[in-house]
Scaffold this active site. Structure first.
Site, PDB file in Angstrom:
ATOM      1  N   ASP A 116      -2.787   1.128   6.977  1.00 12.31           N
ATOM      2  CA  ASP A 116      -1.964   0.870   5.789  1.00 12.31           C
ATOM      3  C   ASP A 116      -1.506  -0.589   5.751  1.00 12.31           C
ATOM      4  O   ASP A 116      -1.413  -1.190   4.674  1.00 12.31           O
ATOM      5  CB  ASP A 116      -0.749   1.804   5.787  1.00 12.31           C
TER       6      ASP A 116
ATOM      7  N   ASP B  15       0.877  -1.177   0.000  1.00  9.12           N
ATOM      8  CA  ASP B  15       0.000   0.000   0.000  1.00  9.12           C
ATOM      9  C   ASP B  15       0.910   1.222   0.000  1.00  9.12           C
ATOM     10  O   ASP B  15       1.399   1.647   1.048  1.00  9.12           O
ATOM     11  CB  ASP B  15      -0.899  -0.015   1.236  1.00  9.12           C
TER      12      ASP B  15
ATOM     13  N   GLU C  69      -1.111  -1.174  -4.968  1.00  9.92           N
ATOM     14  CA  GLU C  69      -2.351  -0.430  -5.201  1.00  9.92           C
ATOM     15  C   GLU C  69      -2.159   0.553  -6.347  1.00  9.92           C
ATOM     16  O   GLU C  69      -1.192   1.323  -6.370  1.00  9.92           O
ATOM     17  CB  GLU C  69      -2.766   0.321  -3.934  1.00  9.92           C
TER      18      GLU C  69
END
Length: 218
Positions: free
Chosen positions: A141, A7, A68
């Site tokens: 996260d 992430d 991501e």
């Protein structure tokens, strides 16, 4: 299948490693964040992110890296930092020859919770349940990184089948387009020869001599 989920972020870059296959219980092998000081120079922060990711790659040896996909937000500064950290993650994996997959936040939420509009609390709760953890990973996260890894494990079989179908269709396409050209070529050549053939020349006829008169007298 062992997947490292990333992430991306400059201040906190979430990382999580999940192992398993679609349709079977998954196992978390590690989770955490790579942190950089907000007041540090950009170049030093990117180097810190790279060094942190390299340590995770060395320790867990993932087969895939799921990152991501960066999308537009109102805060341009946040988007830039996320994109830069994402590029570092892609670079670290590609340098080792590890395949990289990009998943949008909506794809991850839909894969893990069943809804593309789920909030972070719902994602954390489902990650905890799917990986059989005692509590949701902190910070968010880290949970998002695990969700990315889970998403890729579950979506990879369908994506592989789609890629194989596309490759098979592309392999058959050239043969189908070349066949009509092979049948038309002789006809075109014959037609051109017919239209361009010169007319047959005929020999000119000699002029006819006048007939001599008979029985002329002086």
């Amino acid at each position: 299948m062992r997947v490292l989920g990333v992430d991306p972020g400059l201040t906190r870059c979430g990382v999580g490693v999940v192992e398993g296959v679609a349709g079977r219980p998954l196992t978390m092998l590690g989770v955490g964040v790579v942190r950089t000081p907000a007041d540090a120079d950009l170049g030093h922060r990117l180097v810190a992110v790279e060094q942190g990711l390299e340590q995770w790659l060395d320790e867990h040896r993932p087969e895939f890296v799921a990152v991501e996909r960066v999308f537009s937000q109102h805060n341009v500064r946040t988007v830039m930092g996320t994109a830069q950290a994402s590029a570092v993650a892609i670079l670290c994996a590609s340098r080792r020859g590890i395949p990289v997959a990009l998943h949008t936040p909506s794809e991850v939420k839909a894969a893990v919770t069943g809804s593309g509009r789920a909030d972070k609390a719902q994602v954390g709760a489902m990650v905890t349940r799917l990986l059989r953890l005692d509590a949701p990973p902190k910070p968010a996260d880290a949970a998002d990184a695990l969700a990315l890894a889970i998403c890729h494990i579950w979506r990879a079989p369908a994506q592989n089948r789609l890629q194989q179908a596309v490759a098979l269709h592309a392999a058959k396409a050239p043969r189908a387009t070349r066949a009509p050209q092979a049948t038309r070529a002789p006809q075109a050549t014959q037609a051109s020869q017919t239209t361009q053939a010169p007319p047959v020349a005929t020999a000119p006829q000699a002029p006819t001599a006048p007939h001599a008169s008979k029985g002329r007298t002086a």
